[in-house]
Design a protein around this motif. Sequence first.
Motif: not given
Length: 364
Positions: A9-37
């Motif tokens: 379970k820890f590994e599953e959530l750690e993998k998801e954390f790294h995916e979100i870490s990469n996604s959250i800096i993408q321009p299409h996420i940053v520019s969409n306030q709802k998604k970014y939050k």
Amino acid sequence: MKKTSLINKFEELEKEFHEISNSIIQPHIVSNQKKYKIFLKKYRRLEKVVNIYDKYKKKLIALQEANYILKNDSDPEMKEIAFLEKNQILEDLSDIEKKSEDILFSTSHTEIENIEDDHRNAIVELRSGTGGDEACLFVEDILRMYIMYFKQVGWKYKIIHAQKGGIQGYKEIILDVSGKGGKEGVYGILKFESGVHRVQRIPKTESQGRVHTSAITVAVLPEIKDIELKINLSDIKKDTFRSSGSGGQHVNKTESAVRLTHIPTKITVECQEERSQHKNFEKAMNVLRSRIYQNEKEKRFKERSIKRKSLVSTGDRSVKIRTYNYPKGRITDHRIHKSIYDLVGFMNGNIQEMINLLKLYEKK
């Protein structure tokens, strides 16, 4: 929770954390306030989990080192130090494991207990129960009641799926309802409607004039977006078939209707209201996400024995919540023991009074 499943379970959530870490800096996420939050909220929760997992891994490494010294070192003093250290490490690991169960329950990919659902739009499902054709007719009556209410409050609705009854009415109908209700969304207001609705009246087909009792089930589910709940497509079985409803020549020529089965939970959703198979797939996925979310939510509550102070908004579909008595012109909500003697007005969408009373009761 076993150590292996905890680590998984820890590994599953750690993998998801790294995916979100990469996604959250993408321009299409940053520019969409709802998604970014939404992403930022998940990032912060998962960051806490990853920090705990780092501590846990360090303790496991230290435990291996202590065991190695106990097994291989010939120095009695070193062995004594290793023995004391091992006992402390085991205590620390036990504490982390106990705390982790609560954290992992509330930080699963659905984030069941941490997301406030009241602001959401809703999926509303009506199904006939006991009573045969009369129950199908009552589904249609309740559908009309809700639609009249939607018009009063300015909400929009779309039919996702409809299955006609044998003679009239509906065996099942599913709606996507959207709009605002002040501080709350559709789900925050309609969630009180989930449960068994019973009707007592003389059916049109009854020649002896006897009062019959029939029942239907209402399920109100919070609408969940795809960025909040990821479903592996490999877990879904997709079937297509020809629509059976209205649609003229289109019904007989194309297999645009879609049936999705989520293999792990065996939840099945059908959609045939659109002419496009792609649009039917999207609508079916929307319902599937909401059902999986609700299913997981109910499962978590049962696993942790969480008992609400009332049955008002549990969404338990087996609970008889309301009776519509036509001979006496009375609607009774059994959860709050309240009766309203204006059946005609109620069935024409004037249900706000009952909803307000249920809200007040829930806050007590």
